[in-house]
Write a protein that holds these residues in place. Structure first.
Motif, PDB file in Angstrom:
ATOM      1  N   SER A 288     -51.509  37.003  65.498  1.00 47.74           N
ATOM      2  CA  SER A 288     -50.408  36.814  64.542  1.00 47.74           C
ATOM      3  C   SER A 288     -50.748  37.371  63.159  1.00 47.74           C
ATOM      4  O   SER A 288     -49.848  37.679  62.384  1.00 47.74           O
ATOM      5  CB  SER A 288     -50.019  35.339  64.441  1.00 47.74           C
ATOM      6  OG  SER A 288     -50.980  34.601  63.718  1.00 47.74           O
ATOM      7  N   HIS A 289     -52.028  37.494  62.837  1.00 50.64           N
ATOM      8  CA  HIS A 289     -52.423  37.995  61.520  1.00 50.64           C
ATOM      9  C   HIS A 289     -52.681  39.501  61.489  1.00 50.64           C
ATOM     10  O   HIS A 289     -53.013  40.049  60.430  1.00 50.64           O
ATOM     11  CB  HIS A 289     -53.636  37.226  61.006  1.00 50.64           C
ATOM     12  CG  HIS A 289     -53.307  35.812  60.653  1.00 50.64           C
ATOM     13  ND1 HIS A 289     -52.467  35.488  59.609  1.00 50.64           N
ATOM     14  CD2 HIS A 289     -53.666  34.641  61.215  1.00 50.64           C
ATOM     15  CE1 HIS A 289     -52.330  34.186  59.552  1.00 50.64           C
ATOM     16  NE2 HIS A 289     -53.043  33.642  60.524  1.00 50.64           N
ATOM     17  N   LEU A 290     -52.476  40.174  62.611  1.00 51.17           N
ATOM     18  CA  LEU A 290     -52.629  41.634  62.621  1.00 51.17           C
ATOM     19  C   LEU A 290     -51.563  42.320  61.777  1.00 51.17           C
ATOM     20  O   LEU A 290     -51.785  43.414  61.263  1.00 51.17           O
ATOM     21  CB  LEU A 290     -52.573  42.169  64.059  1.00 51.17           C
ATOM     22  CG  LEU A 290     -53.768  41.828  64.936  1.00 51.17           C
ATOM     23  CD1 LEU A 290     -53.490  42.231  66.383  1.00 51.17           C
ATOM     24  CD2 LEU A 290     -55.037  42.500  64.418  1.00 51.17           C
ATOM     25  N   ALA A 291     -50.430  41.692  61.603  1.00 51.91           N
ATOM     26  CA  ALA A 291     -49.328  42.276  60.824  1.00 51.91           C
ATOM     27  C   ALA A 291     -49.580  42.224  59.324  1.00 51.91           C
ATOM     28  O   ALA A 291     -48.902  42.909  58.555  1.00 51.91           O
ATOM     29  CB  ALA A 291     -48.022  41.570  61.159  1.00 51.91           C
ATOM     30  N   GLU A 292     -50.555  41.417  58.897  1.00 50.53           N
ATOM     31  CA  GLU A 292     -50.850  41.293  57.473  1.00 50.53           C
ATOM     32  C   GLU A 292     -51.915  42.322  57.096  1.00 50.53           C
ATOM     33  O   GLU A 292     -53.058  42.230  57.534  1.00 50.53           O
ATOM     34  CB  GLU A 292     -51.338  39.880  57.159  1.00 50.53           C
ATOM     35  CG  GLU A 292     -50.310  38.819  57.465  1.00 50.53           C
ATOM     36  CD  GLU A 292     -50.864  37.420  57.323  1.00 50.53           C
ATOM     37  OE1 GLU A 292     -51.476  37.138  56.271  1.00 50.53           O
ATOM     38  OE2 GLU A 292     -50.711  36.640  58.266  1.00 50.53           O
ATOM     39  N   LYS A 293     -51.521  43.272  56.277  1.00 52.68           N
ATOM     40  CA  LYS A 293     -52.401  44.400  55.955  1.00 52.68           C
ATOM     41  C   LYS A 293     -53.779  43.961  55.460  1.00 52.68           C
ATOM     42  O   LYS A 293     -54.795  44.502  55.869  1.00 52.68           O
ATOM     43  CB  LYS A 293     -51.722  45.302  54.921  1.00 52.68           C
ATOM     44  CG  LYS A 293     -52.437  46.593  54.699  1.00 52.68           C
ATOM     45  CD  LYS A 293     -51.630  47.555  53.862  1.00 52.68           C
ATOM     46  CE  LYS A 293     -52.382  48.865  53.772  1.00 52.68           C
ATOM     47  NZ  LYS A 293     -51.534  49.999  53.574  1.00 52.68           N
ATOM     48  N   LYS A 294     -53.827  42.942  54.602  1.00 52.99           N
ATOM     49  CA  LYS A 294     -55.114  42.527  54.036  1.00 52.99           C
ATOM     50  C   LYS A 294     -55.990  41.786  55.048  1.00 52.99           C
ATOM     51  O   LYS A 294     -57.195  41.634  54.835  1.00 52.99           O
ATOM     52  CB  LYS A 294     -54.916  41.692  52.772  1.00 52.99           C
ATOM     53  CG  LYS A 294     -54.279  40.345  53.019  1.00 52.99           C
ATOM     54  CD  LYS A 294     -54.153  39.532  51.753  1.00 52.99           C
ATOM     55  CE  LYS A 294     -53.634  38.150  52.122  1.00 52.99           C
ATOM     56  NZ  LYS A 294     -53.877  37.163  51.174  1.00 52.99           N
ATOM     57  N   LEU A 295     -55.407  41.309  56.149  1.00 55.87           N
ATOM     58  CA  LEU A 295     -56.168  40.555  57.146  1.00 55.87           C
ATOM     59  C   LEU A 295     -56.336  41.288  58.476  1.00 55.87           C
ATOM     60  O   LEU A 295     -57.079  40.844  59.344  1.00 55.87           O
ATOM     61  CB  LEU A 295     -55.498  39.204  57.400  1.00 55.87           C
ATOM     62  CG  LEU A 295     -55.406  38.258  56.209  1.00 55.87           C
ATOM     63  CD1 LEU A 295     -54.607  37.012  56.571  1.00 55.87           C
ATOM     64  CD2 LEU A 295     -56.787  37.884  55.696  1.00 55.87           C
ATOM     65  N   ALA A 296     -55.644  42.407  58.662  1.00 59.78           N
ATOM     66  CA  ALA A 296     -55.628  43.088  59.964  1.00 59.78           C
ATOM     67  C   ALA A 296     -57.018  43.538  60.409  1.00 59.78           C
ATOM     68  O   ALA A 296     -57.372  43.387  61.586  1.00 59.78           O
ATOM     69  CB  ALA A 296     -54.667  44.270  59.926  1.00 59.78           C
ATOM     70  N   ASP A 297     -57.824  44.085  59.495  1.00 68.55           N
ATOM     71  CA  ASP A 297     -59.162  44.547  59.880  1.00 68.55           C
ATOM     72  C   ASP A 297     -60.001  43.401  60.430  1.00 68.55           C
ATOM     73  O   ASP A 297     -60.646  43.538  61.478  1.00 68.55           O
ATOM     74  CB  ASP A 297     -59.900  45.167  58.685  1.00 68.55           C
ATOM     75  CG  ASP A 297     -59.531  46.615  58.442  1.00 68.55           C
ATOM     76  OD1 ASP A 297     -59.024  47.268  59.367  1.00 68.55           O
ATOM     77  OD2 ASP A 297     -59.767  47.090  57.316  1.00 68.55           O
ATOM     78  N   ILE A 298     -60.010  42.291  59.741  1.00 67.71           N
ATOM     79  CA  ILE A 298     -60.865  41.175  60.147  1.00 67.71           C
ATOM     80  C   ILE A 298     -60.290  40.459  61.365  1.00 67.71           C
ATOM     81  O   ILE A 298     -61.041  40.007  62.239  1.00 67.71           O
ATOM     82  CB  ILE A 298     -61.132  40.214  58.964  1.00 67.71           C
ATOM     83  CG1 ILE A 298     -62.454  39.489  59.166  1.00 67.71           C
ATOM     84  CG2 ILE A 298     -60.012  39.268  58.730  1.00 67.71           C
ATOM     85  CD1 ILE A 298     -63.650  40.340  58.941  1.00 67.71           C
ATOM     86  N   ALA A 299     -58.967  40.384  61.475  1.00 67.01           N
ATOM     87  CA  ALA A 299     -58.354  39.770  62.657  1.00 67.01           C
ATOM     88  C   ALA A 299     -58.670  40.595  63.908  1.00 67.01           C
ATOM     89  O   ALA A 299     -59.021  40.035  64.947  1.00 67.01           O
ATOM     90  CB  ALA A 299     -56.841  39.629  62.467  1.00 67.01           C
ATOM     91  N   SER A 300     -58.568  41.912  63.801  1.00 69.92           N
ATOM     92  CA  SER A 300     -58.873  42.762  64.962  1.00 69.92           C
ATOM     93  C   SER A 300     -60.361  42.695  65.313  1.00 69.92           C
ATOM     94  O   SER A 300     -60.728  42.678  66.489  1.00 69.92           O
ATOM     95  CB  SER A 300     -58.420  44.203  64.719  1.00 69.92           C
ATOM     96  OG  SER A 300     -59.120  44.794  63.650  1.00 69.92           O
TER      97      SER A 300
END
Length: 192
Positions: A28-40
């Protein structure tokens, strides 16, 4: 806290913990640009799916390097380069595509037990941590954290540095694999 207002450290903690119940939250947090790297990254730490995408990173623009008419084009949103000739580079990264992750998870989630911890798709163990050290798609920072996990949790202090030659890193990883073969019976994979 994690569901209402997560930060990067919180999302990384889910990945390092190996809690497969957090996969949907991470997706669900992949859509947030600032969190996408760490979520992936955390998704990959848990699942080992290695879902990779190519992205183009344009070269940064310094207006001092351009003529006035080029600066005007930039301000008007016009391209300075013909299509496909923009300076930059194409790189691979762990996918930020939530649909790709949702599809992968729906096909594979039954392989994961909620009462176990996971690392790179395997029950958490020294062996799965060693596989993480050997992963091509993880940052130096992540690999350093994994080394510290091996030292702190399993007392496996074979010095490992991410900034040494790859050949030397491979030798150290081989030493870790031999250590793991000799100590494997002491640990039950996946236990919290």
């Amino acid at each position: 806290m994690a569901e209402s207002n997560p930060n990067k450290d919180c999302l990384l903690a889910f990945g390092l913990l190996g809690d497969c119940t957090s996969v949907s939250l991470l997706i669900s947090h992949l859509a947030e640009k600032k969190l996408a790297d760490i979520a992936s990254l955390s998704l990959n730490l848990i699942t080992g799916a290695n879902l990779i995408e190519e992205i183009f990173i344009p070269e940064s623009i310094d207006e001092e390097d351009f003529f006035d008419e080029e600066i005007e084009k930039i301000k008007n949103g016009e391209s300075l380069y013909p299509p496909g000739e923009e300076p930059g580079e194409t790189v691979e990264r762990i996918s930020h595509n939530s649909e790709q992750w949702k599809s992968w998870w729906s096909k594979n989630k039954l392989k994961f037990r909620q009462d176990l911890r996971y690392r790179v798709g395997k029950p958490y163990s020294p062996g799965s941590l060693i596989d993480t050290l050997d992963s091509f798609y993880l940052s130096d920072m992540t690999r350093k954290l994994v080394y510290e996990e091996l030292v702190i949790r399993y007392n496996a202090d074979i010095p490992f540095e991410t900034d040494t030659l790859v050949a030397k890193q491979i030798l150290v990883i081989d030493k870790y694999r031999k250590w793991d073969n000799n100590t494997r019976q002491r640990y039950k994979p996946g236990l919290w």
